[in-house]
Design a protein around this motif. Structure first.
Motif, short mmCIF file in Angstrom:
data_model
loop_
_atom_site.label_atom_id
_atom_site.label_comp_id
_atom_site.label_asym_id
_atom_site.label_seq_id
_atom_site.Cartn_x
_atom_site.Cartn_y
_atom_site.Cartn_z
N HIS A 74 -18.44 1.84 -14.18
CA HIS A 74 -17.93 0.58 -14.71
C HIS A 74 -17.91 -0.46 -13.60
O HIS A 74 -18.01 -0.12 -12.42
CB HIS A 74 -16.56 0.74 -15.36
CG HIS A 74 -15.47 1.21 -14.44
ND1 HIS A 74 -15.47 2.46 -13.85
CD2 HIS A 74 -14.35 0.60 -14.00
CE1 HIS A 74 -14.38 2.60 -13.12
NE2 HIS A 74 -13.70 1.48 -13.16
N HIS A 76 -15.86 -2.41 -11.75
CA HIS A 76 -14.61 -2.79 -11.09
C HIS A 76 -14.89 -2.81 -9.59
O HIS A 76 -15.80 -2.12 -9.11
CB HIS A 76 -13.49 -1.78 -11.40
CG HIS A 76 -12.71 -2.10 -12.64
ND1 HIS A 76 -11.80 -1.24 -13.19
CD2 HIS A 76 -12.70 -3.21 -13.43
CE1 HIS A 76 -11.26 -1.79 -14.28
NE2 HIS A 76 -11.80 -2.99 -14.44
N ASP A 78 -13.65 -1.44 -6.97
CA ASP A 78 -13.72 -0.22 -6.18
C ASP A 78 -14.83 0.74 -6.64
O ASP A 78 -14.89 1.88 -6.20
CB ASP A 78 -12.35 0.49 -6.18
CG ASP A 78 -11.81 0.73 -7.57
OD1 ASP A 78 -12.12 -0.06 -8.48
OD2 ASP A 78 -11.06 1.69 -7.76
N HIS A 79 -15.69 0.26 -7.52
CA HIS A 79 -16.82 1.07 -7.97
C HIS A 79 -18.15 0.37 -7.70
O HIS A 79 -19.11 1.00 -7.26
CB HIS A 79 -16.68 1.40 -9.47
CG HIS A 79 -15.50 2.26 -9.75
ND1 HIS A 79 -15.60 3.60 -10.00
CD2 HIS A 79 -14.17 1.97 -9.74
CE1 HIS A 79 -14.38 4.10 -10.16
NE2 HIS A 79 -13.49 3.14 -10.01
N HIS A 172 -11.10 1.96 -20.56
CA HIS A 172 -10.69 1.45 -19.25
C HIS A 172 -11.36 0.10 -18.97
O HIS A 172 -10.75 -0.82 -18.43
CB HIS A 172 -11.01 2.49 -18.18
CG HIS A 172 -10.70 2.04 -16.79
ND1 HIS A 172 -9.42 1.73 -16.39
CD2 HIS A 172 -11.50 1.82 -15.72
CE1 HIS A 172 -9.45 1.35 -15.11
NE2 HIS A 172 -10.70 1.39 -14.69
N ASP A 191 -13.40 6.32 -14.24
CA ASP A 191 -11.93 6.18 -14.34
C ASP A 191 -11.43 6.52 -15.73
O ASP A 191 -10.31 6.16 -16.09
CB ASP A 191 -11.50 4.74 -14.00
CG ASP A 191 -11.53 4.46 -12.51
OD1 ASP A 191 -11.87 5.37 -11.74
OD2 ASP A 191 -11.20 3.33 -12.12
ZN LIG Z 1 -11.59 1.00 -12.72
#
Ligand SMILES: [Zn+2]
Length: 327
Positions: A74, A76, A78-79, A172, A191
């Motif tokens: 996804h 985000h 931190d990804h 999420h 996540d």
């Molecule tokens: Zn996330």
């Protein structure tokens, strides 16, 4: 150690890319190697330390960057945050269309949309503006530099002789993806199912019922019959099926609580209902909760109200001032 081999046949290596936040200290990124090709699942948050850890791990694993595919569970921070640093120019980057759209949405329109929505749920204007500012994702990578490919349910992702299958797990984020190997039955879950926290559920920009999507995604993953579940944060645990059941029960309990609040005190605004729910925070007073955490709570609370309204369990009416009230 920069990485751990967490599975063989297929060979899977876990790289913990450091990133400090409320509930976790790293993003677990996974590298699948087969026949000289590499599949890199998630990249981590954009910090110098994180970039160094991931780069060094890929070097030590002998990953030929020109034969690497990047898969984002996804979009985000931190990804997806290290794509610009570790993916070479023109590298294939697989992502869902829904999350990619969110990444490309002009910040100003997201800000306005969220601010207006929060104001209509009874959030004060300064707070609504502050929360809306948090809801604007900064551009996490430059899509023009890489070869962005949209991945959707059932798509095959090849690495060497291996064929992974894309499983859509919205909740999420509207476009969250998991990756499943039908042979070994391992799943990279992003996540979607975490042990360290109950994953946040997105307020879908199109007004869709994000909680129902999340519950359906839990059901879907449960039905896959996974042998292992590799989550993007925290240590791996074998009891992921029990965790899925717990997450489901946890959300159903909170739904019941929200419904009971509305039943006991009809006419509350959205924010008032959310504040009346007993959230898992060590503070008695709303004002003592950090702004960031209040933002998460309000956004998730509205997801629950959307679900109750969508299911016909609660009625939503706008008053003369344009504030949504619940009955
Ligand atoms: Zn996330």
């Amino acid at each position: 150690m920069l990485f751990d081999q967490v599975h063989s046949n297929p060979d899977v290596f876990e790289v913990r890319v450091p990133f400090e936040n409320v509930s976790t200290s790293a993003t677990n990124c996974f590298v699948v190697l087969d026949e000289g090709e590499a599949l890199v699942i998630d990249t981590g948050a954009p910090t110098d330390e994180g970039a160094a850890v991931l780069e060094m791990a890929l070097d030590e694993l002998g990953v030929d960057r020109s034969r690497a595919t990047f898969f984002l569970t996804h979009v985000h921070l931190d990804h997806a945050g290290l794509i610009d640093r570790v993916a070479p120019e023109g590298a294939p980057v697989l992502v869902s269309a829904a999350d990619f759209d969110a990444l490309r949405a002009p910040g100003a329109s997201t800000y306005e949309r969220v601010r207006r929505l929060l104001a209509s749920e009874g959030v004060s204007l300064p707070e609504a503006s502050g929360y809306a500012r948090h809801s604007v994702e900064m551009p996490l990578f430059d899509p023009a530099r890489v070869d962005v490919r949209f991945a959707a349910e059932g798509d095959e992702v090849a690495v060497g002789s291996r064929r992974f299958r894309v499983v859509e797990v919205p909740g999420h984020t509207p476009g969250s993806l998991a990756l499943f190997d039908p042979v070994s039955r391992i799943l990279f879950g992003g996540d979607h199912v975490l042990f360290v926290i109950s994953p946040g559920i997105a307020l879908f920009p199109d007004g869709r019922d994000g909680l129902q999507a999340y519950l359906d995604s839990l059901e879907k993953v449960r039905a896959l019959g996974c042998s292992r579940l590799f989550a993007a944060h925290g240590d791996e645990r074998a009891d992921f099926e029990a965790r899925i059941d717990w997450l489901r029960a946890h959300h159903l309990e909170r739904l019941e609580e929200a419904q009971a609040i509305v039943r006991a005190r009809p006419g509350l605004s959205g924010e008032e209902v959310v504040r009346a729910i007993k959230w898992n925070v060590p503070f008695e007073r709303w004002e003592d909760i950090s702004f960031m955490q209040r933002w998460c709570i309000v956004m998730e609370g509205l997801v629950f109200l959307n679900h109750l309204v969508g299911r016909g369990l609660v009625r939503r009416e706008e008053d003369e001032a344009g504030v949504r009230r619940y009955f």
